[in-house]
Scaffold this motif. Structure first.
Motif, PDB file in Angstrom:
ATOM      1  N   GLN A 192     -10.523  -6.992   7.146  1.00 32.24           N
ATOM      2  CA  GLN A 192     -10.732  -5.693   7.791  1.00 32.24           C
ATOM      3  C   GLN A 192      -9.500  -4.800   7.668  1.00 32.24           C
ATOM      4  O   GLN A 192      -9.577  -3.582   7.863  1.00 32.24           O
ATOM      5  CB  GLN A 192     -11.110  -5.869   9.272  1.00 32.24           C
ATOM      6  CG  GLN A 192     -10.019  -6.411  10.172  1.00 32.24           C
ATOM      7  CD  GLN A 192      -9.981  -7.935  10.232  1.00 32.24           C
ATOM      8  OE1 GLN A 192     -10.366  -8.609   9.274  1.00 32.24           O
ATOM      9  NE2 GLN A 192      -9.530  -8.484  11.360  1.00 32.24           N
ATOM     10  N   TRP A 193      -8.360  -5.411   7.354  1.00 30.63           N
ATOM     11  CA  TRP A 193      -7.110  -4.668   7.168  1.00 30.63           C
ATOM     12  C   TRP A 193      -6.917  -4.301   5.708  1.00 30.63           C
ATOM     13  O   TRP A 193      -7.437  -4.963   4.808  1.00 30.63           O
ATOM     14  CB  TRP A 193      -5.912  -5.504   7.637  1.00 30.63           C
ATOM     15  CG  TRP A 193      -5.856  -5.703   9.115  1.00 30.63           C
ATOM     16  CD1 TRP A 193      -6.384  -6.763   9.825  1.00 30.63           C
ATOM     17  CD2 TRP A 193      -5.262  -4.835  10.079  1.00 30.63           C
ATOM     18  NE1 TRP A 193      -6.142  -6.599  11.168  1.00 30.63           N
ATOM     19  CE2 TRP A 193      -5.453  -5.418  11.359  1.00 30.63           C
ATOM     20  CE3 TRP A 193      -4.577  -3.622   9.993  1.00 30.63           C
ATOM     21  CZ2 TRP A 193      -4.990  -4.834  12.531  1.00 30.63           C
ATOM     22  CZ3 TRP A 193      -4.109  -3.031  11.159  1.00 30.63           C
ATOM     23  CH2 TRP A 193      -4.325  -3.635  12.413  1.00 30.63           C
ATOM     24  N   GLN A 194      -6.129  -3.243   5.469  1.00 27.37           N
ATOM     25  CA  GLN A 194      -5.744  -2.834   4.125  1.00 27.37           C
ATOM     26  C   GLN A 194      -4.227  -2.698   4.063  1.00 27.37           C
ATOM     27  O   GLN A 194      -3.566  -2.516   5.089  1.00 27.37           O
ATOM     28  CB  GLN A 194      -6.391  -1.496   3.754  1.00 27.37           C
ATOM     29  CG  GLN A 194      -7.909  -1.525   3.732  1.00 27.37           C
ATOM     30  CD  GLN A 194      -8.483  -0.164   3.371  1.00 27.37           C
ATOM     31  OE1 GLN A 194      -8.222   0.369   2.294  1.00 27.37           O
ATOM     32  NE2 GLN A 194      -9.257   0.419   4.274  1.00 27.37           N
ATOM     33  N   LEU A 195      -3.712  -2.763   2.840  1.00 27.26           N
ATOM     34  CA  LEU A 195      -2.278  -2.626   2.622  1.00 27.26           C
ATOM     35  C   LEU A 195      -1.910  -1.162   2.435  1.00 27.26           C
ATOM     36  O   LEU A 195      -2.548  -0.438   1.678  1.00 27.26           O
ATOM     37  CB  LEU A 195      -1.875  -3.422   1.375  1.00 27.26           C
ATOM     38  CG  LEU A 195      -0.415  -3.297   0.912  1.00 27.26           C
ATOM     39  CD1 LEU A 195       0.541  -3.883   1.935  1.00 27.26           C
ATOM     40  CD2 LEU A 195      -0.240  -3.968  -0.456  1.00 27.26           C
ATOM     41  N   SER A 196      -0.884  -0.717   3.138  1.00 32.34           N
ATOM     42  CA  SER A 196      -0.305   0.610   2.927  1.00 32.34           C
ATOM     43  C   SER A 196       1.142   0.428   2.490  1.00 32.34           C
ATOM     44  O   SER A 196       1.887  -0.327   3.106  1.00 32.34           O
ATOM     45  CB  SER A 196      -0.361   1.448   4.220  1.00 32.34           C
ATOM     46  OG  SER A 196       0.314   2.684   4.051  1.00 32.34           O
ATOM     47  N   LEU A 197       1.522   1.096   1.415  1.00 34.22           N
ATOM     48  CA  LEU A 197       2.890   1.055   0.916  1.00 34.22           C
ATOM     49  C   LEU A 197       3.466   2.461   0.892  1.00 34.22           C
ATOM     50  O   LEU A 197       2.732   3.434   0.693  1.00 34.22           O
ATOM     51  CB  LEU A 197       2.935   0.468  -0.503  1.00 34.22           C
ATOM     52  CG  LEU A 197       2.531  -0.998  -0.657  1.00 34.22           C
ATOM     53  CD1 LEU A 197       2.494  -1.363  -2.141  1.00 34.22           C
ATOM     54  CD2 LEU A 197       3.491  -1.913   0.087  1.00 34.22           C
ATOM     55  N   GLN A 198       4.766   2.568   1.084  1.00 34.61           N
ATOM     56  CA  GLN A 198       5.426   3.871   1.019  1.00 34.61           C
ATOM     57  C   GLN A 198       5.698   4.209  -0.445  1.00 34.61           C
ATOM     58  O   GLN A 198       6.813   4.170  -0.937  1.00 34.61           O
ATOM     59  CB  GLN A 198       6.720   3.835   1.837  1.00 34.61           C
ATOM     60  CG  GLN A 198       6.462   3.704   3.343  1.00 34.61           C
ATOM     61  CD  GLN A 198       7.753   3.649   4.131  1.00 34.61           C
ATOM     62  OE1 GLN A 198       8.506   2.684   4.040  1.00 34.61           O
ATOM     63  NE2 GLN A 198       8.002   4.674   4.925  1.00 34.61           N
ATOM     64  N   THR A 199       4.627   4.580  -1.157  1.00 36.44           N
ATOM     65  CA  THR A 199       4.721   4.772  -2.594  1.00 36.44           C
ATOM     66  C   THR A 199       5.680   5.890  -2.964  1.00 36.44           C
ATOM     67  O   THR A 199       6.279   5.877  -4.040  1.00 36.44           O
ATOM     68  CB  THR A 199       3.330   5.072  -3.209  1.00 36.44           C
ATOM     69  OG1 THR A 199       2.785   6.247  -2.582  1.00 36.44           O
ATOM     70  CG2 THR A 199       2.383   3.912  -2.979  1.00 36.44           C
ATOM     71  N   HIS A 200       5.854   6.874  -2.065  1.00 36.61           N
ATOM     72  CA  HIS A 200       6.785   7.971  -2.362  1.00 36.61           C
ATOM     73  C   HIS A 200       8.220   7.466  -2.510  1.00 36.61           C
ATOM     74  O   HIS A 200       9.023   8.076  -3.226  1.00 36.61           O
ATOM     75  CB  HIS A 200       6.696   9.049  -1.283  1.00 36.61           C
ATOM     76  CG  HIS A 200       6.897   8.555   0.105  1.00 36.61           C
ATOM     77  ND1 HIS A 200       5.993   7.713   0.730  1.00 36.61           N
ATOM     78  CD2 HIS A 200       7.877   8.765   1.009  1.00 36.61           C
ATOM     79  CE1 HIS A 200       6.433   7.434   1.947  1.00 36.61           C
ATOM     80  NE2 HIS A 200       7.569   8.052   2.141  1.00 36.61           N
ATOM     81  N   LYS A 201       8.521   6.373  -1.808  1.00 36.80           N
ATOM     82  CA  LYS A 201       9.878   5.812  -1.929  1.00 36.80           C
ATOM     83  C   LYS A 201      10.028   5.017  -3.237  1.00 36.80           C
ATOM     84  O   LYS A 201      11.107   5.026  -3.836  1.00 36.80           O
ATOM     85  CB  LYS A 201      10.197   4.933  -0.728  1.00 36.80           C
ATOM     86  CG  LYS A 201      10.329   5.727   0.573  1.00 36.80           C
ATOM     87  CD  LYS A 201      10.795   4.850   1.725  1.00 36.80           C
ATOM     88  CE  LYS A 201      10.989   5.676   2.986  1.00 36.80           C
ATOM     89  NZ  LYS A 201      11.467   4.883   4.131  1.00 36.80           N
ATOM     90  N   TYR A 202       8.954   4.374  -3.653  1.00 31.32           N
ATOM     91  CA  TYR A 202       9.010   3.627  -4.899  1.00 31.32           C
ATOM     92  C   TYR A 202       9.176   4.547  -6.111  1.00 31.32           C
ATOM     93  O   TYR A 202       9.837   4.195  -7.094  1.00 31.32           O
ATOM     94  CB  TYR A 202       7.745   2.785  -5.085  1.00 31.32           C
ATOM     95  CG  TYR A 202       7.714   1.534  -4.232  1.00 31.32           C
ATOM     96  CD1 TYR A 202       8.408   0.382  -4.603  1.00 31.32           C
ATOM     97  CD2 TYR A 202       6.966   1.498  -3.059  1.00 31.32           C
ATOM     98  CE1 TYR A 202       8.370  -0.757  -3.826  1.00 31.32           C
ATOM     99  CE2 TYR A 202       6.924   0.360  -2.255  1.00 31.32           C
ATOM    100  CZ  TYR A 202       7.624  -0.764  -2.650  1.00 31.32           C
ATOM    101  OH  TYR A 202       7.584  -1.895  -1.873  1.00 31.32           O
TER     102      TYR A 202
END
Length: 206
Positions: A192-202
């Motif tokens: 039920q959960w999804q992954l969120s990444l701070q892609t702007h930092k990558y």
């Protein structure tokens, strides 16, 4: 009257810029970010601590904020901080809507909701809990995972979300190498959960 309000009502704006949304459901979409000064939460790992003191940032009239945003073709405006709900967002959200924007907010939920908001990213903090009445407004719940105990904490909040609310787990940036594998494993067991990444930092964009 609306025109007068847009010229007279102002907000402490730390920065405003056009970029791509880096996190959550709208990740990768063009958006204009409006970062308001002022925060009474004080996360120890906050990456914009300069936003905490509202008095350090210039007061910017609503008309100028919207005019700056409207020079770009994207029509998502993200109000963030600091803690943006420390301010009454009615005038700002109304003016942005009139200019054709969707109005999104990134908030800890620790102050009362205000304004007309199309998308609410609720990221609760342990340092100052969100108001209970704000939980039902969340379009997405974003839990920043700093240590293993945060998974249990995340589930406690998830129980109070509406069925439509998106559920995200995001590694705290300084601990991403340790926490990301744990989050991946947790989501595989709790889909039920999804992954969120701070892609702007990558990819090194604002």
């Amino acid at each position: 009257m609306e025109a007068i309000q847009q010229h007279t009502i102002a907000y402490p704006v730390m920065e405003h810029f056009y970029t791509l949304q880096g996190e959550g459901f709208y990740q990768g979409q063009a958006a204009y970010f409006i970062r308001l000064g002022g925060c009474d939460v004080g996360c120890v790992w906050c990456d914009v601590k300069d936003s905490w003191d509202a008095s350090r940032h210039p007061q910017m009239p609503v008309s100028e904020i919207v005019a700056a945003a409207a020079t770009h073709p994207g029509r998502i405006a993200v109000v963030t901080g600091g803690e943006p709900l420390m301010h009454d967002l009615t005038a700002l959200s109304d003016a942005l809507h009139k200019a054709g924007f969707r109005v999104h907010i990134e908030t800890s939920g620790s102050s009362p909701m205000s304004g007309s908001l199309d998308w609410v990213t609720l990221s609760p903090k342990k340092f100052k809990a969100p108001l209970e009445e704000n939980l039902r407004h969340a379009s997405e719940l974003k839990i920043v995972v700093f240590n293993k105990s945060d998974f249990k904490w995340a589930e406690e909040y998830a129980q109070h979300m509406s069925p439509e609310c998106k559920l995200y787990l995001q590694p705290e940036w300084s601990k991403r190498d340790q926490m990301t594998p744990l989050i991946i494993d947790y989501i595989q067991q709790h889909p039920q959960w999804q992954l969120s990444l701070q892609t702007h930092k990558y990819i090194n964009i604002p």
